[in-house]
Structures are given as C-alpha cells and as structure tokens.
Design an enzyme around this catalytic site. Structure first.
Site, short mmCIF file in Angstrom:
data_model
loop_
_atom_site.label_atom_id
_atom_site.label_comp_id
_atom_site.label_asym_id
_atom_site.label_seq_id
_atom_site.Cartn_x
_atom_site.Cartn_y
_atom_site.Cartn_z
CG HIS A 71 -2.25 -0.94 0.96
ND1 HIS A 71 -3.13 -1.10 0.94
CD2 HIS A 71 -1.39 -2.39 1.67
CE1 HIS A 71 -3.77 -1.68 0.98
NE2 HIS A 71 -3.17 -2.79 1.38
CE LYS A 82 -7.17 13.25 0.40
NZ LYS A 82 -7.88 12.65 -0.72
NE ARG A 83 -4.65 9.88 10.01
CZ ARG A 83 -3.88 8.76 11.55
NH1 ARG A 83 -4.71 7.99 11.39
NH2 ARG A 83 -2.86 9.38 11.72
CE LYS A 117 -3.16 10.57 3.18
NZ LYS A 117 -3.75 9.66 1.82
CB THR A 147 -10.32 4.55 -0.67
OG1 THR A 147 -10.09 4.91 0.38
CG2 THR A 147 -9.88 3.35 -1.13
CE LYS A 207 -14.00 5.50 0.77
NZ LYS A 207 -12.97 5.11 2.01
C1 26Q Z 1 2.57 0.39 10.49
C2 26Q Z 1 4.05 0.30 11.41
C3 26Q Z 1 4.38 0.37 12.74
C4 26Q Z 1 2.79 1.51 13.56
C5 26Q Z 1 2.13 1.82 12.10
C6 26Q Z 1 1.96 1.56 10.90
C7 26Q Z 1 0.74 1.49 9.80
C8 26Q Z 1 -0.59 1.84 10.19
C9 26Q Z 1 -1.47 2.23 9.47
C10 26Q Z 1 1.37 1.81 8.52
C11 26Q Z 1 0.58 2.26 7.54
C12 26Q Z 1 -0.71 2.37 8.07
C13 26Q Z 1 -1.64 3.10 7.24
C14 26Q Z 1 -1.58 3.35 5.55
C15 26Q Z 1 -2.61 2.90 4.14
O1 26Q Z 1 -3.93 4.20 5.00
N1 26Q Z 1 -2.66 3.06 3.44
C16 26Q Z 1 -3.45 4.31 1.92
O2 26Q Z 1 -3.86 2.49 2.26
C17 26Q Z 1 -4.92 3.00 0.58
C18 26Q Z 1 -5.86 1.64 0.84
O3 26Q Z 1 -4.74 0.97 -0.12
C19 26Q Z 1 -5.00 3.76 0.09
O4 26Q Z 1 -5.92 3.72 -1.52
C20 26Q Z 1 -4.03 4.64 0.67
O5 26Q Z 1 -3.42 5.37 -1.27
C21 26Q Z 1 -2.78 4.81 1.07
O6 26Q Z 1 -2.01 5.94 1.56
#
Ligand code: 26Q
Length: 833
Positions: free
Chosen positions: A372, A563-564, A569, A671, A675
C-alpha cells in the site's frame, strides 16, 4: 408452587429471533429491552432502545452466521482469510438493516413503540479500529466478500482503544481517548473457547529426536493468550454472513498461578496487566515508528492466533496439514501481518513436523501480499536486536528462508553482490534491520499494488529486483469501495433516484450505473439530481453548524478534502489556494467570486508536528476568512472535527468538488476519491493513485486535472527543486507566503507558521510550490464550470454513471479469480420454528 397457567394470546406467526415481519420485530425488540437491558418501555432511554434493537438484529444475523460457518466446515471449499492489523467497519446498525432488507419493517415496529429509528442509528459509536484508508479498505472488502458469497474470515486485533477522537481547541488538534466499548458492544460475540497461546522472548534449543530429525524448541520468556471476539458481517440480501474475528489478549491462567503459589501476588497481577496491554491500543500512526516493541508484538500476536485458528479449522474439516493451501488462502494487508511467513513455517515445521521444503511450498502457496505504499519512510523494517529479543525463533526461520533465497539469487545472477545486498531480507547497510516487504514478497505467490500507476511504480522501484526475478507473481488490483455503505446507506436520496433510473440492481452490479449516461442532459432528471444534492448539503450544513458553530450557505460550491493529514496529501496546497482567493478579495472587494465552502477533515498522527501545524493553518485561515466583512460570506472555511466513518457518511454525499491533490507518485490509490465520485462529486486532482483510472473512466472533459506527473516530479527532484524560483515568478504566490509569514492567520504571531514556510521554501519533498500555479488555474476552471449549472449537473451525473469500476465487488472478484482461486458458496437457510 404450581406452574403458571398456559395462556393462549394471539400468536405471532413468525418464529422468535428470526422473523422479519413488523410484528415479530416489535415483539422481539420489547423482549430484548426487558430481558437484556432490564428496562420496561416507559422508562427506556434511547440507548436502551438501541441495545434492544441491536440484539434483535444480531439474532437475525446469527441464524445466517451459524449456517455460514457450518457450510464452511462441512464443504471442502477454500476460505479467504484477510489478515489486517486494522478494520474500520464503521457503525453497524444501519448497514446490517440494509443488508437484511428489514429497514422499513424495523422503522414501523419502532414507530409503533414511539421510537424513531434514525435517532437510534445516530447514537451508535463506531469501532475505530483503524487509521484510515487501509483499515477502511479491509472493511469494504469484508462487505463484498459476504455479498459475493465468498467463504471468508477477517482476522485482526480487538483494540480496546481505537483511533483517538479528535477535538479542535484553540485551532489545534487535541487527542481524546476513544471509549468505544464503554457502553458495551452488542455486535460482538466473545468466544472464550476459541483461544490460542502465543510465545515471546526467551531462547531456542536444538535437539535430535528419536527419528533423528533436528528439532528446535522455543523456550519463551513469556506467553500470552489470544481469545476470539467475533463480529458477524452480513452480505447484502444473501444468506452469507461471514465473521470478523478479532483477537483480544489475556494472561494465561497457569502463569499467574505459578507466581501466586510462589507468593508473589503483585508480580502475578503485573504479568496479567502486561499481557492485557498487548491488544489495548491501536497505534495512531499511518507510518511505522522505529523501535516500538509493543507494535511488533501486536503483529505477531494476531498473526499467530489467526494461523493457529486456520489449522484448527483444517482439523475440524477433517483435512490433513498438507492440504492447508488448498483450503486456505491468506491475504496480507500490507506488511503488518508479514510475520505470517515465518510463523506459518514455524507452525508447520516445529509443531506439525513437516519437512522444510514441504512447509515452504505450502506457505508460499497459501500467502499473498498487498503493498500500500512506496514512500521509503513508510516501509516497515525492524531493528535486529529488538526482533531477536522478542521473536528469537521466528528470526531463526527468517534467516533460514533468507539463506535459501539468496542462494537462488546467487545462482541466477552469479557475482552480482550488489543485487544480493539489495534483495536480502536483512538490510546490512547500517545497523541491521529486517525488511518486512522483502519477507512478504519472498513468502508469497502473488504480490499486488492497489492502483495501476502504483503497481507500475512498485515494479520499477521498491520491488524492482523481485519483479525482475518473478514477473509472473506481480499484478495490479485497483482498490474499490462498497456502494452499500457509501451510496445506499449514506445517500438514500440518490439511491432511490438511481433505482428509478437504472433499476434496483445497481447496488450489487455497479456497472449498471452506465445507463445514467442517457439522463445526463435530461433537464427534468438534472433537476431531481440537483435537489438530492441540495438536501445532502443542507444536512451537512446543519452538522457543520452543530459541530463548529459555523454557518455555511448550502447554495455555495462545497469543495471538500477529507483524509488523514499528511504533507504528501498536500492539504496545505489547498490552504494556499484559499488564501489566494482571500487576498484577491481584499485587493478587489467587488471581484466576482462564486460562493465556495471549503471543508477539511482528517486526523494527524499525534507525533507528526507538521501535520498538526497544517491543521492550525486551516483553522487560522478559517477564523480570518469566515469573519472578514470584505469576504461577506462568499468564502467559508471549515475544519470538521473528528473525521471518521460515521461523519464520512454525510460528508461524501454533500460534495460538489473532491480534492485529490497529492504529489504524483505518492498516494498508492486513495479510496475517498472513489466515494466522492459515486456520490456525484467532480474531482480536481493530480495524476496519482486511482485518480488516473477515475479520469480514464469519466473522461478528461469531466475531470479537473493539474500538476506534475510522477515522472516529472522525479525529474524536477533530480535536477534540483528550487522553490524560490516559483515564488519569484508568481506575485500572487509571493503575496500568499508573505501573508502567512506576517501572522495574519496566527493572530499576529509571526513565529507560528515559520516551520511550515521553511518547509515549503527550503526542503519540501512534495513540491507544493511547483504545482501551485497549475492548481490555481484549474480551480479557476472549476469556478467557471460551476457557474454553468446545466454543465455542472451533467458532469456530476456522468461521474456517478462511470464509477462502476470502483466497486469493491469488482476488486474482490479480481482477487478471487487471479489470486485466491475461490468460488462462491451458496448458503441455504433451514426453516426454524
Ligand atoms: C506500521 C507499523 C507500525 C505502526 C503503524 C504502521 C502503519 C499503520 C497504518 C502503517 C500504515 C498504515 C496505513 C496505511 C494506509 O492507510 N495506506 C493507504 O491505503 C489505502 C488502501 O490501499 C490507499 O488507498 C492509500 O493510498 C494508502 O495511503
């Protein structure tokens, strides 16, 4: 004492707990109110009614859930296991009513009791068990899996505290703990009987057993118990009801008993607290943070429980271990569950005593990995000392996998030491680290990106050597979102209009929306379309008013970015544009500016100072712009606090314009963009992530494209990005930077935004200023298009019409056909009395 007399009041034809008619529902709601909430109707609170209703709905799902589970154990059908550290499933009540098709009957039943359904839906707290896109994607996929009748289990962690609640105080984000379990969770079924042990720390010993085999024993430092907590996830208008199985950590009984016997009561209790800590809280960062031991422990914990559960189910199916990969496929949602590669090997080799090669064959055939992110800082790696001390046995297995793998690479590319170093699972360039993306790739038979551009870049950059070695393992599966939650539930007005125009099947066959093309220029249809949008905007305006006190005009263009909060972004690019408009109005108060309402929403990771400063900039701009008489209400800026699934459901339907403005090459897919599109918003966006495919589907004339391409971004960086050049070349941009630096948006404080300006002007990897002029120009085109209502409505209709590709049903079908090789299983319901 005598038995109560047998009475014969008029019986309700339908059976208790499964009947779907108004009378049966009403009877069972009242029963549950009394038997489970211990309240009688006259004094029941809305929360009591909510609980009574939720249990009534849950009962209906149980019938389906049990039939589904039974079918999976008795069939030799393969089960898709979706392994994810996050599931952002959102509020359940409304969605489950829609899935079961009982919304109207429940509404009538409640009304006869003097209760309004919408009020009960509104009080439900959502389980915020995820950060953003990745967690919500997992939830959309579970919805599609059930709806498409695919045997599936979602496996994850039952965090006691999910993502924090966001409050805005004095313009800044403040994090408040999320207490989603405080009032109980009626959807969850605890299963104390389904529990597994997970080891941590300690050391390993090798010995040779009676058959002369080398066996490794892991003598753990401590052991934690994982208990299953299930949430039923019903498919839309089908009998399939799959389970989301989340693991909750507990202390093992024998462990504290030992200490207790030794008389160390406090140590025993402390061990218990430590064990329970494991699943206590979700890490609120959407990037890995180095050295967070508990995070790695969480990952191993849920992966080990899940794999052990799959082995249990295999035995229940009466199948030998060797059949594992025929009966299960596990999808790794990013690298967070990638330790599954080592853990499945450990379970098969150490516990089931399979030979290494056979175990490796099973592991690779059972696992598949979805990437991702391409951002180097977001690629997960773990320092070797930490890994070694927490997971000594899995690390040994990783070494052995790596040794065998590198032999293969050496054989294929003799003498290419640089390649060996690049591809190793251990990064030895500095202090040694385990590369989780390499582990996941080497241990999987399929690797996919989440949008066409992302997959292409993945193959060219992060996993280039692997794509070259195993081209046949790489594929793209563009993300999708569920139209049940994000159109039918969120936008009922649009849903009924769509039903009239294209027939009722659009919700399970979103490509049917294409038929809307015929209505794009139909004046009467456009009028109805506009009225639906307007009602949604009225609702959002009311919610903005109650959440922030800001009054917005529902006739204005609603321009939304939710979004975050992240530099890549580029919410700050959007803010620069707002300031540009504001400065224009200050210079020329009579300038014609079509009224716009800018809405932002999103959480910043608590430790991400720049993201928090971007929020402060937005709230600072809002404070000035919303209150300046020169503006006279023509511009409004809103930071909507605590963006989550529940809020999202009234935000997407109200949007006219969707902001998808990330630096090209950085957003894997997005995503939210999908929406918005489904709900008839037009997109202003870069050629990034799934925007590329959205534009392809809707046509360039219905999409506001701007900005550097991913290639151009790399070229500019290679040649040296000089932000000052863009400021010198653009007077408006210069004015905007000056205004921020002058303290205009920080109550005179010239220091507050200095780090942000310093970032934009001196070290910005996301090239905000390079895209500024193109963005501002394209926004002008948006304003022009908006003033031609017919044209805008046409474009809006075409966006919905051409959004079919972005249904998560399409994405799940691709996973089933290309990666999982799974087919649907029809679930029959027995008649029960
Ligand atoms: C990893 C290790 C330690 C602590 C936290 C994490 C961690 C947690 C959440 C790393 C990444 C995330 C989330 C990532 C995320 O939401 N990515 C998004 O995924 C979506 C679904 O595929 C995409 O549409 C987005 O582009 C992407 O940024």
């Amino acid at each position: 004492m005598e038995d109560a007399p047998i009475t014969t009041s008029t019986p309700i034809a339908e059976p208790a707990r499964s009947g779907l008619g108004v009378d049966a529902l009403r009877r069972d709601i009242v029963d549950n109110l009394i038997c489970l909430q211990a309240r009688y109707p006259e004094i029941a609170t809305p929360h009591d009614w909510y609980m009574a209703l939720a249990y009534t709905v849950r009962d209906r799902m149980m019938t389906r859930g049990v039939a589904t589970g039974h079918a999976y154990v008795s069939h030799s059908a393969k089960i898709a296991c979706y392994l994810s550290a996050e599931f952002l499933i959102g509020p359940q009540l409304g969605n489950n009513l829609i899935a079961l098709g009982i919304e109207n009957n429940v509404r009538s039943a409640l009304r006869s009791l003097g209760v309004e359904l919408d009020a009960l839906i509104a009080i439900e707290e959502e389980p915020g068990l995820g950060n953003g896109g990745l967690g919500r994607l997992a939830a959309c996929y579970m919805d599609s899996l059930s709806t498409l009748e695919i045997p599936a289990i979602g496996y994850g962690i039952r965090y006691e505290f999910g993502i924090f609640d966001q409050e805005i105080r004095d313009g800044w984000q403040v994090e408040v703990t999320d207490k989603w379990l405080q009032k109980g969770n009626p959807w969850e079924i605890a299963r104390p009987d389904i529990a597994f042990y997970v080891n941590f720390g300690g050391r390993t010993e090798s010995e040779t057993d009676e058959q002369g085999r080398l066996r490794v024993r892991w003598i753990p430092g401590y052991t934690v118990k994982g208990v299953a907590c299930d949430t039923p996830l019903p498919g839309f208008r089908v009998n399939t009801c799959n389970m989301l199985r989340l693991w909750k950590s507990e202390a093992i009984e024998s462990f504290d008993l030992q200490d207790f016997n030794a008389g160390d009561y406090y140590e025993a209790v402390h061990e218990k607290v430590k064990s329970e800590t494991l699943s206590k809280v979700l890490y609120p960062n959407d990037e890995p943070e180095s050295g967070k031991r508990l995070r790695l422990a969480q990952q191993y914990f849920f992966v080990s429980c899940s794999l052990q559960d799959m082995l249990r189910l295999l035995a229940l199916k009466g199948e030998p271990v060797g059949r594992f990969a025929y009966l299960f496929t596990a999808q790794l949602n990013d690298t967070h569950p990638s330790i599954a590669v080592a853990e499945l090997m450990r379970l098969l080799v150490d516990e089931k005593l399979l030979p290494w090669d056979e175990a490796w064959d099973i592991t690779r055939r059972a696992l598949a990995y979805t990437n991702h992110t391409l951002l180097p800082e977001a690629l997960e790696t773990w320092g070797l000392p930490l890994f070694q001390s927490l997971l000594p046995r899995p690390l040994e297995i990783i070494y052995e996998i790596n040794r065998r793998f590198l032999d293969e690479v050496r054989h294929r590319y003799p003498g290419d030491d640089a390649r060996i170093a690049r591809m190793s699972m251990i990064d030895e360039s500095g202090a040694k680290r385990v590369r989780m993306a390499h582990l996941a790739t080497i241990g999987s038979h399929a690797v996919n990106g989440v949008a066409a551009l992302h997959t292409k870049l993945l193959e060219e950059t992060v996993l280039r050597d692997f794509a070259e070695l195993w081209p046949e393992r790489f594929r793209n599966v563009t993300n999708g979102v569920t139209p049940r939650r994000f159109v039918m539930l969120s936008n009922p007005g649009l849903a009924s209009l769509l039903g009239e125009a294209v027939g009722e099947h659009w919700a399970t066959d979103l490509a049917k929306l294409r038929k809307l093309d015929e209505y794009a220029d139909d004046a009467a249809f456009q009028d109805r379309w506009r009225r639906v949008k307007r009602a949604n905007k009225d609702l959002l305006a009311a919610n903005i008013r109650s959440a922030t006190g800001i009054a917005v005009d529902p006739a204005a263009l609603f321009d939304i970015q939710v979004k975050r909060i992240h530099e890549y972004k580029r919410q700050h690019l959007n803010a620069l544009y707002i300031i540009t408009l504001y400065e224009r109005l200050r210079l020329d108060p009579h300038l014609e500016v079509p009224p716009r309402c800018f809405v932002f929403g999103g959480k910043a990771a608590p430790g991400y100072a720049m993201a928090k400063l971007i929020i402060r900039l937005i709230t600072g701009v809002a404070e000035v712009v919303n209150n300046d008489p020169v503006v006279n209400g023509r511009l409004k800026v809103v930071f909507f606090p605590d963006f989550n699934v529940k809020n999202a459901q009234f935000i997407y339907p109200a949007a006219d314009l969707s902001e998808q403005i990330s630096t090209a090459g950085k957003e894997a897919s997005g995503t939210g963009n999908m929406k918005f599109m489904m709900n008839g918003a037009l997109t202003i966006g870069t050629l990034d992530g799934a925007n590329v495919e959205i534009r392809e589907e809707v046509g360039d004339e219905n999409f506001f494209l701007f900005g550097l391409t991913a290639e151009a971004v790399e070229r500019v960086k290679r040649e040296g990005y000089r932000p000052a050049d863009y400021v010198c070349a653009n007077d408006e941009l210069h004015g905007v930077i000056e205004a921020i630096g002058s303290g205009r948006f920080s109550r005179g404080d010239r220091e507050m935004f200095r780090p942000l300006l310093d970032n934009l002007l001196n070290h910005d990897p996301f090239l905000v200023l390079a895209d500024y002029a193109a963005y501002v120009a394209r926004q002008q085109d948006v304003s022009t298009a908006w003033q031609d209502t017919r044209r805008w409505n046409r474009m809006s209709i075409l966006n919905t019409a051409r959004s079919g590709k972005f249904s998560s049903d399409r994405a799940i079908r691709e996973y089933c056909e290309q990666i999982w090789k799974i087919e649907p299983v029809r679930i029959a319901l027995e008649r029960r009395r």
